[in-house]
Design a protein around this motif. Structure first.
Motif, PDB file in Angstrom:
ATOM      1  N   ARG A 160       0.841  -1.206   0.000  1.00 38.71           N
ATOM      2  CA  ARG A 160       0.000   0.000   0.000  1.00 38.71           C
ATOM      3  C   ARG A 160       0.873   1.252   0.000  1.00 38.71           C
ATOM      4  O   ARG A 160       0.484   2.288   0.531  1.00 38.71           O
ATOM      5  N   ASN A 165       9.094   8.560  -7.888  1.00 43.14           N
ATOM      6  CA  ASN A 165       9.865   7.917  -8.954  1.00 43.14           C
ATOM      7  C   ASN A 165      11.147   8.723  -9.168  1.00 43.14           C
ATOM      8  O   ASN A 165      11.429   9.179 -10.264  1.00 43.14           O
ATOM      9  N   TRP A 204       6.260  -2.246  -1.981  1.00 42.62           N
ATOM     10  CA  TRP A 204       5.784  -0.997  -2.571  1.00 42.62           C
ATOM     11  C   TRP A 204       4.839  -1.324  -3.719  1.00 42.62           C
ATOM     12  O   TRP A 204       5.082  -2.235  -4.489  1.00 42.62           O
ATOM     13  N   ARG A 205       3.787  -0.520  -3.828  1.00 39.78           N
ATOM     14  CA  ARG A 205       2.859  -0.771  -4.916  1.00 39.78           C
ATOM     15  C   ARG A 205       3.282  -0.019  -6.175  1.00 39.78           C
ATOM     16  O   ARG A 205       3.218  -0.550  -7.272  1.00 39.78           O
ATOM     17  N   THR A 206       3.663   1.245  -6.000  1.00 42.72           N
ATOM     18  CA  THR A 206       3.988   2.060  -7.166  1.00 42.72           C
ATOM     19  C   THR A 206       5.181   2.960  -6.865  1.00 42.72           C
ATOM     20  O   THR A 206       5.541   3.175  -5.704  1.00 42.72           O
ATOM     21  N   MET A 207       5.772   3.483  -7.937  1.00 39.35           N
ATOM     22  CA  MET A 207       6.808   4.511  -7.814  1.00 39.35           C
ATOM     23  C   MET A 207       6.421   5.611  -8.788  1.00 39.35           C
ATOM     24  O   MET A 207       6.592   5.474  -9.998  1.00 39.35           O
ATOM     25  N   ASP A 208       5.866   6.682  -8.263  1.00 41.09           N
ATOM     26  CA  ASP A 208       5.206   7.652  -9.124  1.00 41.09           C
ATOM     27  C   ASP A 208       5.227   9.035  -8.480  1.00 41.09           C
ATOM     28  O   ASP A 208       5.162   9.166  -7.269  1.00 41.09           O
ATOM     29  N   GLU A 213      -2.879  12.289  -6.224  1.00 40.90           N
ATOM     30  CA  GLU A 213      -3.889  11.476  -6.881  1.00 40.90           C
ATOM     31  C   GLU A 213      -3.855  10.035  -6.352  1.00 40.90           C
ATOM     32  O   GLU A 213      -4.902   9.426  -6.121  1.00 40.90           O
ATOM     33  N   LYS A 214      -2.635   9.502  -6.134  1.00 44.83           N
ATOM     34  CA  LYS A 214      -2.515   8.133  -5.625  1.00 44.83           C
ATOM     35  C   LYS A 214      -3.153   8.009  -4.243  1.00 44.83           C
ATOM     36  O   LYS A 214      -3.773   7.009  -3.912  1.00 44.83           O
ATOM     37  N   SER A 217      -7.192   8.772  -4.309  1.00 45.59           N
ATOM     38  CA  SER A 217      -7.999   7.747  -4.971  1.00 45.59           C
ATOM     39  C   SER A 217      -8.048   6.457  -4.153  1.00 45.59           C
ATOM     40  O   SER A 217      -8.773   5.536  -4.494  1.00 45.59           O
ATOM     41  N   GLY A 218      -7.239   6.384  -3.084  1.00 46.32           N
ATOM     42  CA  GLY A 218      -7.225   5.179  -2.266  1.00 46.32           C
ATOM     43  C   GLY A 218      -6.351   4.070  -2.831  1.00 46.32           C
ATOM     44  O   GLY A 218      -6.426   2.938  -2.385  1.00 46.32           O
ATOM     45  N   ASP A 219      -5.506   4.385  -3.822  1.00 48.35           N
ATOM     46  CA  ASP A 219      -4.614   3.368  -4.372  1.00 48.35           C
ATOM     47  C   ASP A 219      -3.551   2.961  -3.364  1.00 48.35           C
ATOM     48  O   ASP A 219      -3.092   1.824  -3.365  1.00 48.35           O
TER      49      ASP A 219
END
Lengths: 343, 317
Positions: A160, A165, A204-208, A213-214, A217-219
């Motif tokens: 989560r 990035n 980690w879910r993302t690298m952004d 926004e992440k 949006s609850g991502d």
């Protein structure tokens, strides 16, 4: 025919560069996107009868690449701290001596003798902030002021997490967690760092970069983030809390400087002096939600900025760590680690 | 025309020949001038940047971006061989190899997916009465009215955890936890198919439209099975469209930048993203140039193989 086309093109080019160079009453600003207060610009335009144009960039490196090509027509740029020192070293900035300007007395003394421009001969503060992380206090209830949340994620945060990035932000956070120096070229330590990053990345879910926004949006429930962006994200997800990890976090300052060969040098100097006025500096902060480094601007700022925990640091937080540009050897090491991490 | 051997050359016929020559030259010149704008644009914006890329790839990186004008093969060596940062041993550079193979694999998969989805679509449109086809083609091209970035963001909103699909499935009680599609290779795969599907459908339609339906009828009359009709009649005739469609999907898919960046979550690089960071934070323009050229070489090699194979197939067929 060919020569005609070429000469027409040349004439057109000359005419255009000429109009930029000779135009009076204009000022061309090259700033980070969505970062310049429109109110500030209108006020400046009306006060001095100068027409301002604004262009945007998304990273220090993009700006540098464009400026190095020359003939941009820009007068003002707003580079980050380490980029100011690079640009001074490369001879890209005009020595405008802001320290002799009328409003310079308003600059907070702690922002005068900075490593990137000691004594302020080239640049003045625009905004400054910190890069740490923000976490949803309803998802994770424990102590948030530690980088362990990122590198040794508790079960409720596994998968989560969003990281920026950004090679430097991720590597510097890792170095702090391990207690190693920044701009590190010690191979043993870098090996440990690489292992740490690869292990942590599984959680980690993302690298952004699009952190707001992440989060909204609850991502993700945790994101490495800048303080101003965290404040804006909190407006939509009130349970978010900005962390001041005990291992340390990055501090940064964007600074207004004038390009060498600026077509509108005098107007640019007027602008530099203009933004050191507390009332005008407050307009900058009100727009982008970062502190500005000008004393006396607080009374003119939006009240929520004065009390925001993202901006007012707690007394027991470590001092923000301003990281100078690393030398090429270190950058090469970092590049390899970064590629390994993202292969 | 009269053969020169038949009559002795007169001044008149000489004049005529000259006039014809001049006329031919003028026509040639007119054609040249008509070509010129295209040539200038390709030269200026196609070949020149490419030459700069080529030159840059053989230089040393400048310390803060840019290049130093010193000849060097480092960029290419770095691509294939890695000096281990921890013990200085040399080894093949698995990081770049795995980035390239992931990109090729994803792009190939997306091409296959687009072909499987696109073929029936194109066949359906081609089998419609002529006056209805334009409407269907219009529907296929409709997404192009919107910018790719916006379409990709739309995709993101549809497949995210709190997105349309997951919320609908959860409300219907089919699942009780959202299915995580976004920020995985699957998401990139879906995104690539979605982005490039029209590039597959249009060339396929162009060849299927010309398909003579009487051939299919004839095949059935000769007791061909449905499968035989597909493999022996329809597919061979549609082959030019299949090849063109596959090329048009595979190549942009290989260099895709936005789709892996937004839908892949940025945890893993694809070639496009690897090249992009060389000109930013990695401060290694020569390596970025070399990687771009190597990508081009791979694409051209694949194309050559494809074309040669395709030509052979046609000869034997």
């Amino acid at each position: 025919m060919k020569t005609k086309i070429i000469s027409t093109g040349l004439a057109l080019g000359l005419a255009m560069s000429g109009s930029v160079a000779l135009a009076e009453g204009t000022l061309n600003i090259y700033n980070w996107g969505n970062y310049t207060s429109p109110e500030l610009i209108t006020k400046f335009e009306e006060a001095f009868d100068i027409k301002v144009t604004i262009d945007g960039y998304d990273s220090n490196e993009t700006m540098l690449a464009k400026v190095k090509q020359g003939n941009t027509g820009y007068d003002i740029v707003v580079p980050g701290d380490y980029m100011i020192s690079i640009m001074i070293e490369q001879g890209l900035l005009e020595k405008i001596d802001p320290n002799t300007m009328e409003n310079f007395g308003n600059v907070d003394p702690k922002w005068v003798d900075v490593y990137w421009d000691p004594g302020r001969s080239y640049s003045v503060p625009w905004q400054w902030g910190t890069t740490s992380f923000v976490v949803d206090s309803e998802v994770y209830k424990g102590d948030i002021n530690t980088l362990a949340l990122i590198f040794d994620a508790p079960p409720e945060l596994k998968g989560r997490i969003n990281m920026l990035n950004d090679m430097n932000d991720v590597i510097n956070a890792g170095l702090r967690y391990l207690g190693y120096d920044r701009c590190n070229s010690n191979r043993e330590e870098l090996k440990a760092l690489t292992e740490l990053l690869i292990r942590a990345k599984a959680d980690w879910r993302t690298m952004d970069y699009s952190t707001i926004e992440k989060l909204t949006s609850g991502d993700v429930d945790l994101s490495q983030n800048w303080n101003g962006a965290s404040m804006r994200a909190r407006a939509q997800r009130p349970s978010l809390v900005y962390a001041y990890p005990k291992e340390g976090f990055t501090g940064w300052m964007d600074n207004v400087a004038v390009l060498k060969g600026a077509p509108n040098l005098e107007n640019a100097k007027l602008f530099v002096n203009f933004i050191m006025d507390p009332e005008n500096a407050a307009l900058i902060s009100n727009f982008a939600s970062y502190a500005n480094g000008i004393t006396g601007s607080a009374p003119f700022m939006k009240p929520e900025l004065g009390s925001a925990p993202e901006i007012v640091m707690p007394a027991d937080a470590p001092a923000p760590d301003f990281v100078p540009p690393c030398n090429q050897e270190v950058v090469d090491f970092y590049n390899k680690i970064w590629t390994k991490l993202k292969q | 025309m009269v053969a020169p051997a038949d009559i002795s050359p007169t001044s008149d016929s000489q004049k005529l020949a000259r006039a014809r020559q001049i006329d031919a030259r003028r026509k040639r010149n007119t054609r040249l001038y008509l070509l010129l704008p295209g040539l200038v644009i390709i030269g200026l914006f196609g070949l020149m940047p490419l030459s700069i890329t080529l030159v840059y790839s053989f230089l040393k990186p400048g310390s803060y971006g840019g290049v130093e004008w010193v000849f060097s093969l480092d960029a290419y060596v770095q691509f294939f061989v890695e000096r281990d940062i921890f013990d200085d041993t040399l080894s093949p550079n698995w990081a770049y190899i795995s980035i390239f193979s992931r990109s090729i694999g994803l792009s190939f998969g997306a091409t296959l997916g687009a072909l499987i989805l696109g073929f029936p679509t194109a066949y359906y449109i081609a089998s419609k009465p002529a006056h209805q086809r334009n409407f269907w083609l219009f529907l296929i091209t409709l997404p192009f009215w919107t910018n790719l970035l916006i379409r990709t963001y739309a995709m993101l909103i549809i497949i995210r955890d709190q997105g349309v699909i997951n919320l609908a499935l959860m409300n219907a009680g089919i699942i009780d936890k959202p299915i995580s599609i976004l920020y995985t290779d699957t998401a990139v795969f879906i995104g690539l198919i979605y982005s490039y599907l029209p590039f597959m459908v249009l060339p396929l339609y162009a060849s299927l439209e010309k398909l003579d339906l009487r051939l299919i009828e004839a095949a059935y009359d000769l007791y061909a099975s449905r499968f035989k009709v597909l493999t022996k009649i329809i597919l061979p005739l549609a082959k030019p469209g299949i090849v063109a469609g596959c090329i048009l999907v595979f190549i942009p898919g290989l260099g895709a930048y936005i789709t892996p960046e937004l839908l892949g979550g940025g945890k893993k690089l694809m070639i496009g993203n690897l090249i992009a960071i060389q000109f930013g934070s990695s401060r290694n323009w020569p390596f970025g140039s070399a990687a771009a050229l190597i990508l081009m070489a791979v694409v051209m090699l694949a194309l050559l193989l494809y074309v040669r194979h395709g030509a052979k197939g046609a000869r034997h067929g």
